[in-house]
Scaffold this motif. Structure first.
Motif, PDB file in Angstrom:
ATOM      1  N   THR A  39       0.849  -1.187   0.000  1.00  0.00           N
ATOM      2  CA  THR A  39       0.000   0.000   0.000  1.00  0.00           C
ATOM      3  C   THR A  39       0.885   1.236   0.000  1.00  0.00           C
ATOM      4  O   THR A  39       1.756   1.378   0.865  1.00  0.00           O
ATOM      5  N   VAL A  40       0.671   2.108  -0.968  1.00  0.00           N
ATOM      6  CA  VAL A  40       1.460   3.335  -1.072  1.00  0.00           C
ATOM      7  C   VAL A  40       0.630   4.483  -0.519  1.00  0.00           C
ATOM      8  O   VAL A  40      -0.502   4.722  -0.959  1.00  0.00           O
ATOM      9  N   VAL A  41       1.185   5.174   0.455  1.00  0.00           N
ATOM     10  CA  VAL A  41       0.519   6.334   1.053  1.00  0.00           C
ATOM     11  C   VAL A  41       1.344   7.575   0.728  1.00  0.00           C
ATOM     12  O   VAL A  41       2.556   7.491   0.488  1.00  0.00           O
ATOM     13  N   PRO A  42       0.708   8.744   0.686  1.00  0.00           N
ATOM     14  CA  PRO A  42       1.465   9.972   0.382  1.00  0.00           C
ATOM     15  C   PRO A  42       2.543  10.235   1.419  1.00  0.00           C
ATOM     16  O   PRO A  42       2.341  10.034   2.616  1.00  0.00           O
ATOM     17  N   ARG A  43       3.685  10.704   0.948  1.00  0.00           N
ATOM     18  CA  ARG A  43       4.770  11.059   1.853  1.00  0.00           C
ATOM     19  C   ARG A  43       4.419  12.362   2.563  1.00  0.00           C
ATOM     20  O   ARG A  43       3.963  13.317   1.938  1.00  0.00           O
ATOM     21  N   PRO A  44       4.613  12.457   3.882  1.00  0.00           N
ATOM     22  CA  PRO A  44       4.276  13.699   4.604  1.00  0.00           C
ATOM     23  C   PRO A  44       5.228  14.828   4.246  1.00  0.00           C
ATOM     24  O   PRO A  44       6.280  14.627   3.644  1.00  0.00           O
ATOM     25  N   TRP A  45       4.842  16.035   4.637  1.00  0.00           N
ATOM     26  CA  TRP A  45       5.673  17.200   4.363  1.00  0.00           C
ATOM     27  C   TRP A  45       7.028  17.072   5.049  1.00  0.00           C
ATOM     28  O   TRP A  45       7.156  16.495   6.129  1.00  0.00           O
ATOM     29  N   LEU A  46       8.046  17.626   4.427  1.00  0.00           N
ATOM     30  CA  LEU A  46       9.406  17.529   4.972  1.00  0.00           C
ATOM     31  C   LEU A  46       9.645  18.534   6.099  1.00  0.00           C
ATOM     32  O   LEU A  46      10.501  18.324   6.950  1.00  0.00           O
ATOM     33  N   THR A  47       8.891  19.627   6.113  1.00  0.00           N
ATOM     34  CA  THR A  47       9.072  20.638   7.157  1.00  0.00           C
ATOM     35  C   THR A  47       7.999  20.483   8.222  1.00  0.00           C
ATOM     36  O   THR A  47       6.818  20.305   7.912  1.00  0.00           O
ATOM     37  N   PRO A  48       8.361  20.528   9.500  1.00  0.00           N
ATOM     38  CA  PRO A  48       7.371  20.355  10.572  1.00  0.00           C
ATOM     39  C   PRO A  48       6.314  21.455  10.527  1.00  0.00           C
ATOM     40  O   PRO A  48       6.580  22.596  10.171  1.00  0.00           O
ATOM     41  N   ALA A  52      -2.156   8.523   7.359  1.00  0.00           N
ATOM     42  CA  ALA A  52      -1.489   7.585   6.462  1.00  0.00           C
ATOM     43  C   ALA A  52      -1.376   6.208   7.096  1.00  0.00           C
ATOM     44  O   ALA A  52      -1.577   5.183   6.434  1.00  0.00           O
ATOM     45  N   ALA A  53      -1.087   6.177   8.386  1.00  0.00           N
ATOM     46  CA  ALA A  53      -0.979   4.894   9.082  1.00  0.00           C
ATOM     47  C   ALA A  53      -2.325   4.186   9.137  1.00  0.00           C
ATOM     48  O   ALA A  53      -2.413   2.958   8.950  1.00  0.00           O
ATOM     49  N   GLN A  54      -3.401   4.938   9.380  1.00  0.00           N
ATOM     50  CA  GLN A  54      -4.733   4.339   9.413  1.00  0.00           C
ATOM     51  C   GLN A  54      -5.143   3.833   8.038  1.00  0.00           C
ATOM     52  O   GLN A  54      -5.766   2.774   7.913  1.00  0.00           O
ATOM     53  N   LEU A  55      -4.789   4.594   6.979  1.00  0.00           N
ATOM     54  CA  LEU A  55      -5.111   4.176   5.622  1.00  0.00           C
ATOM     55  C   LEU A  55      -4.397   2.874   5.282  1.00  0.00           C
ATOM     56  O   LEU A  55      -5.001   1.950   4.712  1.00  0.00           O
ATOM     57  N   ALA A  56      -3.137   2.757   5.637  1.00  0.00           N
ATOM     58  CA  ALA A  56      -2.383   1.534   5.379  1.00  0.00           C
ATOM     59  C   ALA A  56      -2.948   0.369   6.181  1.00  0.00           C
ATOM     60  O   ALA A  56      -3.067  -0.759   5.672  1.00  0.00           O
ATOM     61  N   ALA A  57      -3.319   0.630   7.437  1.00  0.00           N
ATOM     62  CA  ALA A  57      -3.846  -0.435   8.291  1.00  0.00           C
ATOM     63  C   ALA A  57      -5.187  -0.949   7.784  1.00  0.00           C
ATOM     64  O   ALA A  57      -5.431  -2.163   7.747  1.00  0.00           O
ATOM     65  N   SER A  58      -6.084  -0.027   7.370  1.00  0.00           N
ATOM     66  CA  SER A  58      -7.390  -0.447   6.860  1.00  0.00           C
ATOM     67  C   SER A  58      -7.243  -1.187   5.535  1.00  0.00           C
ATOM     68  O   SER A  58      -7.969  -2.152   5.264  1.00  0.00           O
ATOM     69  N   SER A  59      -6.287  -0.757   4.703  1.00  0.00           N
ATOM     70  CA  SER A  59      -6.039  -1.443   3.429  1.00  0.00           C
ATOM     71  C   SER A  59      -5.534  -2.855   3.686  1.00  0.00           C
ATOM     72  O   SER A  59      -5.970  -3.816   3.039  1.00  0.00           O
ATOM     73  N   ALA A  60      -4.608  -2.993   4.642  1.00  0.00           N
ATOM     74  CA  ALA A  60      -4.076  -4.309   4.970  1.00  0.00           C
ATOM     75  C   ALA A  60      -5.166  -5.224   5.515  1.00  0.00           C
ATOM     76  O   ALA A  60      -5.234  -6.401   5.168  1.00  0.00           O
ATOM     77  N   GLU A  61      -6.050  -4.690   6.343  1.00  0.00           N
ATOM     78  CA  GLU A  61      -7.112  -5.508   6.925  1.00  0.00           C
ATOM     79  C   GLU A  61      -8.103  -5.960   5.858  1.00  0.00           C
ATOM     80  O   GLU A  61      -8.527  -7.127   5.841  1.00  0.00           O
ATOM     81  N   GLN A  62      -8.487  -5.044   4.960  1.00  0.00           N
ATOM     82  CA  GLN A  62      -9.384  -5.432   3.879  1.00  0.00           C
ATOM     83  C   GLN A  62      -8.742  -6.480   2.981  1.00  0.00           C
ATOM     84  O   GLN A  62      -9.377  -7.461   2.586  1.00  0.00           O
ATOM     85  N   ALA A  63      -7.468  -6.258   2.643  1.00  0.00           N
ATOM     86  CA  ALA A  63      -6.763  -7.218   1.794  1.00  0.00           C
ATOM     87  C   ALA A  63      -6.665  -8.568   2.486  1.00  0.00           C
ATOM     88  O   ALA A  63      -6.843  -9.622   1.862  1.00  0.00           O
ATOM     89  N   ARG A  64      -6.395  -8.561   3.790  1.00  0.00           N
ATOM     90  CA  ARG A  64      -6.279  -9.814   4.550  1.00  0.00           C
ATOM     91  C   ARG A  64      -7.593 -10.599   4.509  1.00  0.00           C
ATOM     92  O   ARG A  64      -7.593 -11.828   4.340  1.00  0.00           O
ATOM     93  N   GLN A  65      -8.705  -9.905   4.646  1.00  0.00           N
ATOM     94  CA  GLN A  65     -10.003 -10.583   4.599  1.00  0.00           C
ATOM     95  C   GLN A  65     -10.267 -11.195   3.231  1.00  0.00           C
ATOM     96  O   GLN A  65     -10.738 -12.334   3.125  1.00  0.00           O
ATOM     97  N   HIS A  66      -9.981 -10.421   2.169  1.00  0.00           N
ATOM     98  CA  HIS A  66     -10.196 -10.937   0.815  1.00  0.00           C
ATOM     99  C   HIS A  66      -9.316 -12.158   0.550  1.00  0.00           C
ATOM    100  O   HIS A  66      -9.787 -13.187   0.042  1.00  0.00           O
ATOM    101  N   ILE A  67      -8.039 -12.054   0.888  1.00  0.00           N
ATOM    102  CA  ILE A  67      -7.100 -13.125   0.577  1.00  0.00           C
ATOM    103  C   ILE A  67      -7.405 -14.369   1.404  1.00  0.00           C
ATOM    104  O   ILE A  67      -7.325 -15.500   0.908  1.00  0.00           O
TER     105      ILE A  67
END
Length: 293
Positions: free
Chosen positions: A35-44, A57-72
């Motif tokens: 799962t590719v998520v957008p890279r955050p800004w380089l400046t704080p 981004a972490a939640q998006l990756a986690a939800s994608s992984a969970e959906q993929a896990r269920q399908h697979i």
């Protein structure tokens, strides 16, 4: 080595996962979901937007992984599967990073969501990867479902008859042996909307097309004479008034994949894939495997 499938929750459905599971089973290897998520800004950010963005981004990756896990899991609960997050400025760049980091044997993508069911639709990400992916790139049609057998049934290689395309057939033959699946080589003889000037007449146009088909048969026969493919490989010429008719006139097995290739050399690769290859992509009713030049 592993099969990498690009997946993002809510984008393109589960067709890529179905194809990825079938490819991994056929190759007797593992499956890696990237799962590719957008890279955050380089400046704080003073407003802590960067931290909130990283959490998103972490939640998006986690939800994608969970959906993929269920399908697979529903498709094959014994398959070895891993899940990975890559942060990058572009999805295509992130997937290229995944291919390298995970030592991918192949990359699998789904079709864009704005096409018809059963049609291969090349989105912006796949379009960028068509000319840059260092490993075979497989694209599933919209709504694709894993074959009943669970593995790929046959690999068909589209061969235009040109000398530079022989290497594509050679690569497909190697994959056929690797997959332990039957192989077929098909040349599509397509009239096209304006193949010849109307003044030539339909009879003359048909005669020219038939002569071209005869030459295509001869080019296919040379593949066996030169031992590019084995004697057990089926050779076929399919004639159609347009690409849609030619692809529809071809017999397809459940679990078949259609291999096409790019020629070596930047401009040549773009011209080859941009002419015949892109038309095959748009009209193929089965997953398409693009082999690097």
């Amino acid at each position: 080595m592993t099969v990498v499938v690009g997946y993002l929750a809510g984008k393109g459905g589960a067709s890529a996962l179905h194809l990825g599971v079938g490819a991994a089973r056929t190759l007797n290897t593992s499956l890696a979901v990237a799962t590719v998520v957008p890279r955050p800004w380089l400046t704080p950010s003073a407003a802590r937007v960067d931290a909130e963005y990283a959490q998103y981004a972490a939640q998006l990756a986690a939800s994608s992984a969970e959906q993929a896990r269920q399908h697979i899991s529903a498709l094959d609960d014994r398959l070895e599967v891993s899940f990975h997050k890559f942060a990058h400025r572009s999805v295509s760049g992130g997937l290229l990073e995944a291919v390298e980091a995970l030592d991918a044997e192949a990359l699998v993508l789904g079709s864009a969501a704005d096409g018809q069911l059963g049609q291969v639709v090349v989105g912006s990400t796949a379009d960028r990867l068509l000319h840059s992916c260092p490993v075979p790139l497989a694209i599933s049609p919209r709504g694709y479902r894993r074959p009943k057998s669970g593995v790929l049934a046959r690999i068909t290689c589209a061969y235009p008859g040109s000398p530079e395309a022989v290497e594509v057939v050679r690569q497909a033959a190697g994959l056929s042996r690797r997959f332990k699946t039957p192989m077929r080589v098909v040349t599509f003889a397509v009239r096209g909307r304006s193949m010849y000037p109307p003044t030539v007449g339909l009879h003359s146009e048909d005669s020219i097309l038939q002569e071209w088909a005869k030459q295509a048969h001869q080019a296919l026969a040379r593949l066996k004479d030169q031992e590019i493919v084995g004697d057990d490989v089926e050779l076929q010429v399919v004639i159609g008034n347009d690409w849609s008719e030619a692809l529809d006139a071809t017999d397809w097995l459940d679990g078949e994949i259609l291999a096409i290739g790019t020629s070596p050399g930047g401009a040549v690769a773009r011209v080859f894939l941009g002419s015949h290859g892109s038309k095959i992509l748009r009209h193929s009713p089965v997953p398409v495997l693009v082999l690097p030049g």
